[in-house]
Design a protein around this motif. Structure first.
Motif, PDB file in Angstrom:
ATOM      1  N   MET A   1       0.710  -0.893   0.298  1.00  0.00           N
ATOM      2  CA  MET A   1       0.049   0.217  -0.084  1.00  0.00           C
ATOM      3  C   MET A   1       0.979   1.586  -0.087  1.00  0.00           C
ATOM      4  SD  MET A   1      -2.969  -0.591   2.782  1.00  0.00           S
ATOM      5  CE  MET A   1      -2.750  -0.178   4.092  1.00  0.00           C
ATOM      6  N   ARG A   2       0.668   2.614  -0.288  1.00  0.00           N
ATOM      7  CA  ARG A   2       1.289   3.830  -0.866  1.00  0.00           C
ATOM      8  C   ARG A   2      -0.204   4.551  -0.439  1.00  0.00           C
ATOM      9  NH1 ARG A   2       4.748   3.609  -5.836  1.00  0.00           N
ATOM     10  NH2 ARG A   2       4.368   5.748  -5.877  1.00  0.00           N
ATOM     11  N   ALA A   3       0.876   5.666   0.084  1.00  0.00           N
ATOM     12  CA  ALA A   3      -0.424   7.171   0.186  1.00  0.00           C
ATOM     13  C   ALA A   3      -0.007   8.094  -0.418  1.00  0.00           C
ATOM     14  CB  ALA A   3      -0.145   7.648   1.293  1.00  0.00           C
ATOM     15  N   ARG A   4      -0.564   8.766  -1.465  1.00  0.00           N
ATOM     16  CA  ARG A   4      -0.925   9.372  -2.341  1.00  0.00           C
ATOM     17  C   ARG A   4      -1.516  10.686  -2.087  1.00  0.00           C
ATOM     18  NH1 ARG A   4       3.586   8.073  -4.598  1.00  0.00           N
ATOM     19  NH2 ARG A   4       2.711   7.507  -6.301  1.00  0.00           N
TER      20      ARG A   4
ATOM     21  N   GLU B   1       5.460   9.491   5.552  1.00  0.00           N
ATOM     22  CA  GLU B   1       6.439   9.673   6.660  1.00  0.00           C
ATOM     23  C   GLU B   1       4.814   9.325   7.568  1.00  0.00           C
ATOM     24  OE1 GLU B   1       7.516  12.757   9.630  1.00  0.00           O
ATOM     25  OE2 GLU B   1       9.131  12.467   8.324  1.00  0.00           O
ATOM     26  N   ARG B   2       4.193  10.014   7.461  1.00  0.00           N
ATOM     27  CA  ARG B   2       2.692  10.134   7.863  1.00  0.00           C
ATOM     28  C   ARG B   2       1.970   8.764   7.968  1.00  0.00           C
ATOM     29  NH1 ARG B   2      -0.110  15.178   9.690  1.00  0.00           N
ATOM     30  NH2 ARG B   2      -1.078  13.238  10.781  1.00  0.00           N
ATOM     31  N   PHE B   3       1.808   7.892   7.088  1.00  0.00           N
ATOM     32  CA  PHE B   3       1.571   6.630   6.342  1.00  0.00           C
ATOM     33  C   PHE B   3       1.725   5.756   6.764  1.00  0.00           C
ATOM     34  CE2 PHE B   3       1.591   3.582   3.148  1.00  0.00           C
ATOM     35  CZ  PHE B   3       0.054   3.305   3.198  1.00  0.00           C
ATOM     36  N   ALA B   4       3.470   6.207   6.788  1.00  0.00           N
ATOM     37  CA  ALA B   4       3.842   5.032   8.031  1.00  0.00           C
ATOM     38  C   ALA B   4       3.785   4.862   9.176  1.00  0.00           C
ATOM     39  CB  ALA B   4       5.823   4.994   7.090  1.00  0.00           C
ATOM     40  N   THR B   5       3.664   5.964   9.295  1.00  0.00           N
ATOM     41  CA  THR B   5       3.285   6.024  10.924  1.00  0.00           C
ATOM     42  C   THR B   5       2.285   5.295  10.810  1.00  0.00           C
ATOM     43  OG1 THR B   5       5.039   8.059  11.541  1.00  0.00           O
ATOM     44  CG2 THR B   5       3.047   7.881  13.067  1.00  0.00           C
ATOM     45  N   PHE B   6       1.149   5.081  11.097  1.00  0.00           N
ATOM     46  CA  PHE B   6      -0.599   5.051  10.436  1.00  0.00           C
ATOM     47  C   PHE B   6      -0.823   4.052  10.518  1.00  0.00           C
ATOM     48  CE2 PHE B   6      -0.072   9.974  11.404  1.00  0.00           C
ATOM     49  CZ  PHE B   6      -0.450   9.802  13.067  1.00  0.00           C
TER      50      PHE B   6
ATOM     51  N   THR C   1       1.283   1.017   9.807  1.00  0.00           N
ATOM     52  CA  THR C   1       1.538   0.215   9.541  1.00  0.00           C
ATOM     53  C   THR C   1       0.830  -1.305   9.967  1.00  0.00           C
ATOM     54  OG1 THR C   1       2.684   0.921  12.242  1.00  0.00           O
ATOM     55  CG2 THR C   1       3.591   1.117  10.738  1.00  0.00           C
ATOM     56  N   HIS C   2       1.394  -2.272   9.704  1.00  0.00           N
ATOM     57  CA  HIS C   2       0.652  -3.588  10.215  1.00  0.00           C
ATOM     58  C   HIS C   2       0.347  -3.696  11.877  1.00  0.00           C
ATOM     59  CE1 HIS C   2      -0.058  -7.382   8.706  1.00  0.00           C
ATOM     60  NE2 HIS C   2       0.235  -7.491  10.834  1.00  0.00           N
ATOM     61  N   GLU C   3       1.142  -3.000  12.531  1.00  0.00           N
ATOM     62  CA  GLU C   3       0.869  -3.135  14.406  1.00  0.00           C
ATOM     63  C   GLU C   3      -0.898  -1.695  13.936  1.00  0.00           C
ATOM     64  OE1 GLU C   3       4.185  -2.140  13.794  1.00  0.00           O
ATOM     65  OE2 GLU C   3       4.506  -4.057  12.606  1.00  0.00           O
ATOM     66  N   HIS C   4      -0.146  -0.754  13.483  1.00  0.00           N
ATOM     67  CA  HIS C   4      -1.786   0.066  13.685  1.00  0.00           C
ATOM     68  C   HIS C   4      -3.282  -0.485  12.815  1.00  0.00           C
ATOM     69  CE1 HIS C   4       2.122   2.960  14.242  1.00  0.00           C
ATOM     70  NE2 HIS C   4       0.131   2.918  15.346  1.00  0.00           N
ATOM     71  N   ILE C   5      -2.598  -1.369  11.624  1.00  0.00           N
ATOM     72  CA  ILE C   5      -4.199  -0.991  11.104  1.00  0.00           C
ATOM     73  C   ILE C   5      -4.652  -2.994  11.735  1.00  0.00           C
ATOM     74  CG2 ILE C   5      -5.161  -2.395   8.952  1.00  0.00           C
ATOM     75  CD1 ILE C   5      -2.750  -1.359   8.015  1.00  0.00           C
ATOM     76  N   LEU C   6      -3.933  -3.839  12.612  1.00  0.00           N
ATOM     77  CA  LEU C   6      -4.527  -4.434  12.902  1.00  0.00           C
ATOM     78  C   LEU C   6      -4.794  -3.670  14.614  1.00  0.00           C
ATOM     79  CD1 LEU C   6      -2.763  -7.658  11.325  1.00  0.00           C
ATOM     80  CD2 LEU C   6      -4.538  -6.817  10.606  1.00  0.00           C
TER      81      LEU C   6
END
Length: 115
Positions: free
Chosen positions: A1-4, A103-108, A110-115
């Motif tokens: 996944m990527r944020a745009r 950067e913000r996408f990676a912070t919010f 990540t696999h840990e934050h989604i689950l």
């Protein structure tokens, strides 16, 4: 996944005035010296490019292009100093935003934050 991210500038009625596509159109006019050639480069009809330029000019209350017809050089179109400033400022606005979004996408997200 990527944020745009996609940034545009609107008037008070929510109508787009400046978008990345419109900025690229102005840059193509600067590059080619022609609205017609810029339209071809952008993959749109001349009428579409001309309409977008007039929409921007009307909304901003300023001329963005200067056209010369005929003559020994065959005429051409250049950006006004105001258009050059808009192009520069739009790029300054965009500068660093894709990296910030990543950067913000990676912070919010990540696999840990989604689950």
């Amino acid at each position: 996944m990527r944020a745009r991210c996609n940034i545009w500038i609107e008037n008070e009625d929510g109508e787009a005035i400046l978008t990345l596509w419109r900025i690229r159109l102005l840059e193509a006019i600067r590059e080619t010296g022609s609205i017609n050639a810029a339209a071809q480069k952008m993959g749109v009809q001349f009428r579409t490019a001309w309409h977008k330029i007039h929409e921007m000019e009307d909304a901003l209350g300023m001329k963005l292009v200067e056209s010369q017809t005929g003559g020994a050089g065959g005429g051409g179109t250049t950006l006004t100093p105001e258009a050059e400033t808009l192009v520069e400022r739009f790029h300054q606005l965009m500068d660093g935003l894709p990296e910030l979004v990543e950067e913000r996408f990676a912070t919010f997200f990540t696999h840990e934050h989604i689950l």
